[in-house]
Design a protein around this motif. Structure first.
Motif, PDB file in Angstrom:
ATOM      1  N   ASP A 338       0.815  -1.212   0.000  1.00  0.00           N
ATOM      2  CA  ASP A 338       0.000   0.000   0.000  1.00  0.00           C
ATOM      3  C   ASP A 338       0.851   1.265   0.000  1.00  0.00           C
ATOM      4  O   ASP A 338       0.433   2.296  -0.545  1.00  0.00           O
ATOM      5  CB  ASP A 338      -0.942   0.018   1.204  1.00  0.00           C
ATOM      6  CG  ASP A 338      -2.185  -0.833   0.980  1.00  0.00           C
ATOM      7  OD1 ASP A 338      -2.327  -1.391  -0.128  1.00  0.00           O
ATOM      8  OD2 ASP A 338      -2.997  -0.959   1.910  1.00  0.00           O
ATOM      9  N   ASP A 341       1.560   2.534  -3.513  1.00  0.00           N
ATOM     10  CA  ASP A 341       0.435   2.710  -4.426  1.00  0.00           C
ATOM     11  C   ASP A 341       0.393   4.097  -5.061  1.00  0.00           C
ATOM     12  O   ASP A 341      -0.171   4.267  -6.134  1.00  0.00           O
ATOM     13  CB  ASP A 341      -0.880   2.443  -3.697  1.00  0.00           C
ATOM     14  CG  ASP A 341      -2.041   2.229  -4.647  1.00  0.00           C
ATOM     15  OD1 ASP A 341      -2.005   1.228  -5.382  1.00  0.00           O
ATOM     16  OD2 ASP A 341      -2.943   3.084  -4.688  1.00  0.00           O
ATOM     17  N   ARG A 424       6.593  -4.342  -8.290  1.00  0.00           N
ATOM     18  CA  ARG A 424       5.243  -4.540  -7.749  1.00  0.00           C
ATOM     19  C   ARG A 424       4.507  -5.642  -8.505  1.00  0.00           C
ATOM     20  O   ARG A 424       3.821  -6.473  -7.890  1.00  0.00           O
ATOM     21  CB  ARG A 424       4.447  -3.239  -7.798  1.00  0.00           C
ATOM     22  CG  ARG A 424       3.030  -3.427  -7.281  1.00  0.00           C
ATOM     23  CD  ARG A 424       2.323  -2.138  -7.015  1.00  0.00           C
ATOM     24  NE  ARG A 424       0.930  -2.381  -6.652  1.00  0.00           N
ATOM     25  CZ  ARG A 424       0.069  -1.435  -6.316  1.00  0.00           C
ATOM     26  NH1 ARG A 424       0.452  -0.173  -6.286  1.00  0.00           N
ATOM     27  NH2 ARG A 424      -1.183  -1.731  -6.009  1.00  0.00           N
ATOM     28  N   THR A 428       3.175  -9.191  -6.759  1.00  0.00           N
ATOM     29  CA  THR A 428       1.736  -9.348  -6.518  1.00  0.00           C
ATOM     30  C   THR A 428       0.992 -10.086  -7.620  1.00  0.00           C
ATOM     31  O   THR A 428      -0.076 -10.641  -7.372  1.00  0.00           O
ATOM     32  CB  THR A 428       1.069  -7.976  -6.354  1.00  0.00           C
ATOM     33  OG1 THR A 428       1.195  -7.248  -7.587  1.00  0.00           O
ATOM     34  CG2 THR A 428       1.706  -7.178  -5.222  1.00  0.00           C
ATOM     35  N   TYR A 429       1.513 -10.046  -8.832  1.00  0.00           N
ATOM     36  CA  TYR A 429       0.776 -10.551 -10.003  1.00  0.00           C
ATOM     37  C   TYR A 429      -0.655 -10.031 -10.000  1.00  0.00           C
ATOM     38  O   TYR A 429      -1.613 -10.756 -10.287  1.00  0.00           O
ATOM     39  CB  TYR A 429       0.857 -12.065 -10.106  1.00  0.00           C
ATOM     40  CG  TYR A 429       2.153 -12.490 -10.759  1.00  0.00           C
ATOM     41  CD1 TYR A 429       2.222 -12.708 -12.128  1.00  0.00           C
ATOM     42  CD2 TYR A 429       3.319 -12.620 -10.002  1.00  0.00           C
ATOM     43  CE1 TYR A 429       3.415 -13.051 -12.737  1.00  0.00           C
ATOM     44  CE2 TYR A 429       4.523 -12.966 -10.608  1.00  0.00           C
ATOM     45  CZ  TYR A 429       4.564 -13.172 -11.969  1.00  0.00           C
ATOM     46  OH  TYR A 429       5.749 -13.502 -12.571  1.00  0.00           O
ATOM     47  N   ASP A 430      -0.786  -8.750  -9.701  1.00  0.00           N
ATOM     48  CA  ASP A 430      -2.068  -8.057  -9.663  1.00  0.00           C
ATOM     49  C   ASP A 430      -2.409  -7.614 -11.092  1.00  0.00           C
ATOM     50  O   ASP A 430      -1.773  -6.710 -11.643  1.00  0.00           O
ATOM     51  CB  ASP A 430      -1.946  -6.854  -8.725  1.00  0.00           C
ATOM     52  CG  ASP A 430      -3.240  -6.087  -8.566  1.00  0.00           C
ATOM     53  OD1 ASP A 430      -4.100  -6.159  -9.460  1.00  0.00           O
ATOM     54  OD2 ASP A 430      -3.382  -5.382  -7.545  1.00  0.00           O
ATOM     55  N   SER A 431      -3.410  -8.248 -11.684  1.00  0.00           N
ATOM     56  CA  SER A 431      -3.754  -7.951 -13.073  1.00  0.00           C
ATOM     57  C   SER A 431      -4.265  -6.524 -13.238  1.00  0.00           C
ATOM     58  O   SER A 431      -3.981  -5.862 -14.249  1.00  0.00           O
ATOM     59  CB  SER A 431      -4.803  -8.941 -13.577  1.00  0.00           C
ATOM     60  OG  SER A 431      -4.277 -10.255 -13.583  1.00  0.00           O
ATOM     61  N   ASP A 432      -5.047  -6.036 -12.286  1.00  0.00           N
ATOM     62  CA  ASP A 432      -5.550  -4.662 -12.382  1.00  0.00           C
ATOM     63  C   ASP A 432      -4.393  -3.670 -12.359  1.00  0.00           C
ATOM     64  O   ASP A 432      -4.398  -2.676 -13.095  1.00  0.00           O
ATOM     65  CB  ASP A 432      -6.514  -4.372 -11.237  1.00  0.00           C
ATOM     66  CG  ASP A 432      -7.828  -5.125 -11.378  1.00  0.00           C
ATOM     67  OD1 ASP A 432      -8.177  -5.507 -12.517  1.00  0.00           O
ATOM     68  OD2 ASP A 432      -8.502  -5.344 -10.357  1.00  0.00           O
ATOM     69  N   TYR A 433      -3.420  -3.942 -11.510  1.00  0.00           N
ATOM     70  CA  TYR A 433      -2.257  -3.057 -11.477  1.00  0.00           C
ATOM     71  C   TYR A 433      -1.498  -3.123 -12.799  1.00  0.00           C
ATOM     72  O   TYR A 433      -1.081  -2.090 -13.344  1.00  0.00           O
ATOM     73  CB  TYR A 433      -1.322  -3.424 -10.325  1.00  0.00           C
ATOM     74  CG  TYR A 433      -0.064  -2.587 -10.332  1.00  0.00           C
ATOM     75  CD1 TYR A 433      -0.104  -1.260  -9.925  1.00  0.00           C
ATOM     76  CD2 TYR A 433       1.138  -3.113 -10.801  1.00  0.00           C
ATOM     77  CE1 TYR A 433       1.041  -0.463  -9.967  1.00  0.00           C
ATOM     78  CE2 TYR A 433       2.283  -2.330 -10.839  1.00  0.00           C
ATOM     79  CZ  TYR A 433       2.227  -1.014 -10.431  1.00  0.00           C
ATOM     80  OH  TYR A 433       3.359  -0.226 -10.488  1.00  0.00           O
ATOM     81  N   ALA A 695       4.043 -13.597  -5.865  1.00  0.00           N
ATOM     82  CA  ALA A 695       2.930 -13.336  -4.941  1.00  0.00           C
ATOM     83  C   ALA A 695       2.885 -14.363  -3.822  1.00  0.00           C
ATOM     84  O   ALA A 695       1.838 -14.936  -3.510  1.00  0.00           O
ATOM     85  CB  ALA A 695       1.598 -13.276  -5.690  1.00  0.00           C
ATOM     86  N   GLU A 715      -0.715 -16.233  -2.638  1.00  0.00           N
ATOM     87  CA  GLU A 715      -1.862 -15.371  -2.912  1.00  0.00           C
ATOM     88  C   GLU A 715      -2.532 -15.697  -4.245  1.00  0.00           C
ATOM     89  O   GLU A 715      -3.752 -15.634  -4.365  1.00  0.00           O
ATOM     90  CB  GLU A 715      -1.419 -13.906  -2.906  1.00  0.00           C
ATOM     91  CG  GLU A 715      -1.042 -13.384  -1.538  1.00  0.00           C
ATOM     92  CD  GLU A 715      -0.690 -11.919  -1.555  1.00  0.00           C
ATOM     93  OE1 GLU A 715      -0.773 -11.270  -0.495  1.00  0.00           O
ATOM     94  OE2 GLU A 715      -0.328 -11.388  -2.635  1.00  0.00           O
ATOM     95  N   LYS A 716      -1.744 -16.033  -5.255  1.00  0.00           N
ATOM     96  CA  LYS A 716      -2.301 -16.192  -6.600  1.00  0.00           C
ATOM     97  C   LYS A 716      -2.249 -17.622  -7.124  1.00  0.00           C
ATOM     98  O   LYS A 716      -2.633 -17.873  -8.269  1.00  0.00           O
ATOM     99  CB  LYS A 716      -1.572 -15.252  -7.571  1.00  0.00           C
ATOM    100  CG  LYS A 716      -1.777 -13.777  -7.258  1.00  0.00           C
ATOM    101  CD  LYS A 716      -3.248 -13.405  -7.337  1.00  0.00           C
ATOM    102  CE  LYS A 716      -3.524 -12.004  -6.808  1.00  0.00           C
ATOM    103  NZ  LYS A 716      -2.988 -10.961  -7.661  1.00  0.00           N
TER     104      LYS A 716
END
Length: 763
Positions: A338, A341, A424, A428-433, A695, A715-716
Motif C-alpha cells: 500500500d 500505491d 510490484r 503481486t501478479y495483480d492484473s488490475d495493477y 505473490a 496469494e495467486k
C-alpha cells in the motif's frame, strides 16, 4: 527460605526476559530519544528532530521547551512553478506553544515508532510538562496533548508561512483559529494550491490573547486539521468544520483508529536479528516511510512531508534518475504494498508531455522524461527562465538547452520508473495493477525500439549518459564536450530490464503477442555490459566508450551501474549469470581499497547507501562484512531521530537497512525463492511474511545453524520455485488441507492454490 526466594527471583527474571522476548521487535526499545532541542530548523533537508506523519501530513517538532514550534508539511501542497528554487513542494505553516515557565527547562522528546507518536517531557524546578503528539493515521488531524503537574500558563499561535508570491491570511471562527496560504496568481503556475490549517483547544478556555491556563494534572488538547484544494473543493470550510466537530469522544476515537492502523502496519512483516542496532534502524526506517507515503495521497518528494520551509533542495521534487524510485524498494519485500500505491500516478500524469518531448526534441515516438517532475503533469526542472539567471547559476546564457528542460544528457529517466512497476507486478501478479501501468511501459518500449541501433549483430545505445551532463560554473560552458557516452552500463541494464518485463507483463495480460518476437530479439541481442582489465583482473566499465577514449578504463561496479544491473535492473546475480557475477563480486571486494575509513566503503557518503549495500548482498559479498560497513556508515552519518542522511537526497535512505536485511534473509529475483541466501548461518534469525516474487509471503527461522521451517502463503496460486533450503535433503511439503508430498533436488518446484498456506520441512 533463601532458596525459595532465589528460585522466585529466577522465575521472576525469566518471566521478565520472556516478556521482553515476546515484545514485538518494532516496539518501544526502537524509539529515538532526543535530549536536546533541534538546533537547525528550518532546514532545506531532512530535519534532525522528532517527526510524525500519516503519509500526507508531516509534523516536525522544533523549538525549545518555552517556545515549541510544530512545523506542518503536506505532500500535496506545491508551488506548481516549473523552476526551483521557488518552485516545488511548499511549506504550509506551523503552530507555536509558548510556556514562559519552561525557559531553560530540560528537554526530552521520544519518537515512539510502535505507537507512532512523539512523547515529550520538559522540566524546570518542580514543574513538569508532558506532551503527546500524533498525526492521525486515518484523518487529516494532529492531536497535541499537554499535562502539567503544577498550574501554568501558555500562549499559542497558528501561522501560515509567508513569501514566495503566496497569499496568506489568519482568522478565527467562533472557537476555531485558522491560517490559510495560497499560490494562485503567480505567472507560469501550472495549477493553484491552497491550504488551510484550523485549530481549537479542548478542556480550556482561550482568551483574546491566544492564551490558556494549564491546570495541574488536567489534560489540555490542541486539535488541528489541514486540508488543501487537492483534498476537496471546500478545503477551507471543511478544515474549520472538521475541527469544530471534534470533542473528547472524537479524540478518543481518533487515537484508537490511529493505534489500530499502525498495529496493522507492523503486522505486515517482521524480522528478528541479533544485531539490535541494525534492527532499530530497520524498523525506524519502516516507520519513517510509513509516515511519508500513503495510498490515495500525493506521492512524497525527496524529503517526504517533513518540509520546514519553501525551496527545499531540488524543490523536494520527484527526481527520476533514482531518487524518486529508491524509497519504495524495500517496501515490496517488506509486504508494504500500500505504501507504494501512490508511486505511479505522477509518472502516468506526465505521459502526454513525455510524448511531446520525444516528438519535439528527438523526432521519434514513445516517451522521453526530464530529470525532475512533480504531481499532476508538473515539470520542475526547467532551466532558469531568463538568460541572466541562467548565467548566474550555470555560467552560460543558453537557457533553451533541450527546449528549456533538464534532461542532462540522459534518455533513460522514464525507464527508471519501470523498475518499480515490475517489482510490484512480480511481487503481486495483480492484473488490475498491470493494466494500469502497461500503457506507460508500452510507451517506454516504443521509444527504445526506435532509439536502439542494430549494428554488427547487436543493439547499441548512443548518447545516453552514465552521469548527468550539464553546464556549471566549473566547466565554463564547455559541457557539450562531455557528451558522447556509448553503451552505458546503466542504460544497457535498464533497457534489458524493460524488455524482459514487457515479455512477462504482456503474456500475463495476453496482449501485444505480435510484438514479442521483436522484444525477445532485443533481450537476446542487446550489448553486454562493458568490461575491461585492471590490475590483472576483469572489472566493469561505466561505458563502452566516451568522448575521451574508445577504450576507457574499467572503474568497477558503482552506484550508477548498480541501478542498471542489480537494483532496480535485476538482470545480474549469482544465478542469472555466474561468470559475470564473479566480475561484480570482485569489484565489490575492491571497494575497501583506498578508503579513508570503513564508513567510506562503497563511497556512499554522497549518495547510494540504499543501492550499494543491498547490491553487495545480492551479488554474494560476505554478509558479516556488509553489516560491519553498514554500521560504520550509519554511525558516521545519521541523525538523532535515526534518519540516515546522505548528500543528494532524503527519503531514499529509508530503503537502505530494510532492503539490505531483507535481501540477506530472503531473495526472489527472477522468481526463484532463496531462504537465508546470504546470512551467517551461525547467527540465529527469523522473518515473517516477507513478500517474494510470484505473490508469495514467506516466513522462516534459522536456529543453531539449521533452518527450522519455511512457511508459504500463496496469494495467486502460482507454481513455487525455490532453492532447496536443505541442500541434499528431501523436503516435506505440508499443505493447508493436511495433505503431504515430498520434493527433492537443488531447486524444487511445486504447485500451489490461491490463498493456500504451506509448510516446508527437511526430511
Amino acid at each position: 527460605m533463601r532458596n525459595h526466594k532465589f528460585i522466585f527471583v529466577l522465575i521472576f527474571l525469566a518471566g521478565v526476559y520472556a516478556s521482553l522476548q515476546a515484545q514485538p521487535a518494532y516496539e518501544s526499545r526502537n524509539s529515538a530519544v532526543l535530549t536536546t532541542a533541534p538546533a537547525k530548523l528550518p532546514v532545506k533537508r531532512v530535519p534532525a528532530a522528532a517527526v510524525a506523519g500519516n503519509g500526507d501530513i508531516g509534523l516536525t517538532l522544533g523549538g525549545n521547551p518555552d517556545h515549541l514550534t510544530f512545523y506542518l508539511g503536506k505532500n500535496d501542497f506545491w508551488r506548481a512553478h516549473p523552476v526551483y528554487p521557488g518552485g516545488g513542494i511548499a511549506f504550509p505553516g506551523g503552530f507555536d506553544i509558548m510556556i514562559s515557565d519552561l525557559a531553560g527547562a530540560s528537554y526530552r522528546a521520544e519518537q515512539q515508532i510502535g505507537k507512532a507518536r512523539i512523547a515529550a517531557e520538559f522540566g524546570k524546578g518542580k514543574l513538569r510538562v508532558q506532551m503527546n503528539t500524533i498525526v492521525s493515521a486515518t484523518s487529516n488531524n494532529v492531536l497535541i496533548e499537554l499535562t502539567a503537574n503544577r498550574n501554568s500558563r501558555l500562549k499559542f499561535n497558528l501561522w501560515p508561512a509567508e513569501g514566495n508570491t503566496s497569499e496568506v491570511s489568519n482568522g478565527k471562527d467562533k472557537d476555531v483559529y485558522r491560517a490559510v496560504r495560497s499560490f494562485a496568481n503567480t505567472p507560469m503556475l501550472e495549477w493553484p494550491s491552497h491550504v488551510a490549517i484550523a485549530m481549537k483547544v479542548l478542556n480550556a478556555t482561550t482568551s483574546s490573547e491566544q492564551s490558556v491556563e494549564l491546570p495541574a494534572n488536567k489534560k489540555v488538547v490542541f486539535v488541528l486539521s489541514m486540508f488543501t484544494n487537492h483534498d476537496r473543493v471546500d478545503w477551507k470550510s471543511h478544515a474549520i468544520s472538521n475541527v469544530q466537530n471534534i470533542d473528547e469522544q472524537a479524540v478518543a476515537r481518533l487515537k484508537e483508529s490511529h493505534e489500530q492502523w499502525w498495529s496493522n502496519f507492523w503486522s505486515k512483516s517482521e524480522i528478528q536479528i541479533p544485531d539490535k542496532m541494525l534492527e532499530k534502524y530497520y524498523y525506524t526506517s519502516q516507520y519513517l516511510l510509513g509516515s511519508s507515503s500513503r495510498k490515495d495521497k500525493f506521492a512524497p518528494g525527496i524529503w517526504g512531508p517533513f518540509i520546514t520551509q519553501d525551496s527545499s533542495l531540488w524543490g523536494g521534487d520527484y527526481h527520476l534518475n533514482y531518487n524518486y524510485q529508491a524509497p519504495y524498494w524495500a517496501a515490496f519485500s517488506s509486504n508494504q504494498i500500500d505504501l507504494t500505491d501512490n508511486f505511479d500516478q505522477p509518472i502516468l500524469d506526465y505521459m502526454e508531455k513525455g510524448k511531446a518531448h520525444a516528438r519535439d526534441l528527438l523526432g521519434q515516438n514513445g516517451i522521453y522524461y526530464p530529470v525532475g517532475i512533480g504531481p499532476k503533469g508538473l515539470v520542475t526542472t526547467r532551466w532558469p527562465l531568463t538568460e541572466d539567471e541562467m548565467l548566474k547559476r550555470y555560467a552560460t546564457r543558453e537557457n533553451t538547452i533541450d527546449g528549456g528542460y533538464k534532461f542532462l544528457g540522459q534518455k533513460i529517466n522514464a525507464v527508471f520508473s519501470v523498475g518499480n512497476m515490475l517489482m510490484r507486478f512480480y511481487s503481486t501478479y495483480d492484473s488490475d495493477y498491470a493494466k494500469r501501468v502497461y500503457p506507460y511501459m508500452q510507451q517506454c518500449a516504443i521509444f527504445w525500439e526506435e532509439y536502439l541501433k542494430f549494428e554488427n549483430g547487436r543493439y547499441v545505445i548512443y548518447m545516453d549518459h552514465f552521469n548527468e551532463v550539464m553546464p556549471n560554473i566549473r566547466n565554463k560552458g564547455i559541457w557539450r564536450n562531455r557528451l558522447g557516452d556509448f553503451n552505458s552500463s546503466l542504460s544497457i541494464g535498464l533497457v534489458k530490464m524493460l524488455f524482459k518485463g514487457m515479455l512477462d507483463v504482456s503474456e500475463h495480460l495476453n496482449v501485444d503477442a505480435e510484438r514479442r518476437d521483436k522484444w525477445k530479439h532485443i533481450v537476446s541481442h542487446l550489448s553486454q555490459p562493458p568490461v575491461g582489465e585492471v590490475n590483472g583482473r576483469m572489472a566493469l566499465k561505466s561505458v563502452e566508450r566516451n568522448v575521451d577514449s574508445d577504450n576507457p578504463p574499467a572503474v568497477g561496479l558503482s552506484r550508477v551501474s548498480i541501478h542498471g544491473l542489480i537494483l532496480p535492473g535485476g538482470i545480474a546475480g549469482p544465478k542469472t549469470d555466474a561468470e559475470f557475477n564473479k566480475i561484480l563480486l570482485s569489484d565489490i571486494s575492491h571497494w575497501k581499497d583506498n578508503i579513508a575509513s570503513k564508513a567510506d566503503w562503497a563511497n556512499t557518503s554522497g549518495n547510494g547507501i540504499e543501492t550499494c549495500f543491498p547490491a553487495a548482498v545480492r551479488v554474494g559479498y560476505s554478509a558479516d562484512s556488509v553489516l560491519m560497513y553498514l554500521k560504520e556508515r550509519i554511525s558516521a552519518q545519521s541523525l538523532p531521530n535515526f534518519w540516515i542522511t546522505q548528500g543528494g537526497g532524503g527519503i531514499e535512505t529509508l530503503a537502505a537497512v530494510p532492503l539490505t536485511i531483507n535481501e540477506m534473509l530472503m531473495q526472489s529475483y527472477e522468481g526463484i525463492i532463496r531462504v537465508f541466501p546470504n546470512w551467517n548461518k551461525r547467527k540465529d534469525a527469523s522473518f515473517k511474511t516477507l513478500r517474494a516474487y510470484g505473490a508469495f509471503l514467506v516466513s522462516s527461522k534459522l536456529e543453531k545453524g539449521s533452518i527450522q521451517y519455511v512457511d508459504l502463503d500463496s496469494e495467486k496460486g502460482r507454481v513455487c520455485v525455490m532453492e532447496n533450503p536443505w541442500p541434499g535433503r528431501k523436503i516435506k511439503v505440508v499443505r493447508g488441507n493436511g495433505k503431504t508430498e515430498f520434493v527433492e533436488g537443488e531447486r524444487v518446484s511445486f504447485s500451489t492454490s490461491v490463498n493456500e498456506r504451506l509448510r516446508l520441512m527437511a526430511m
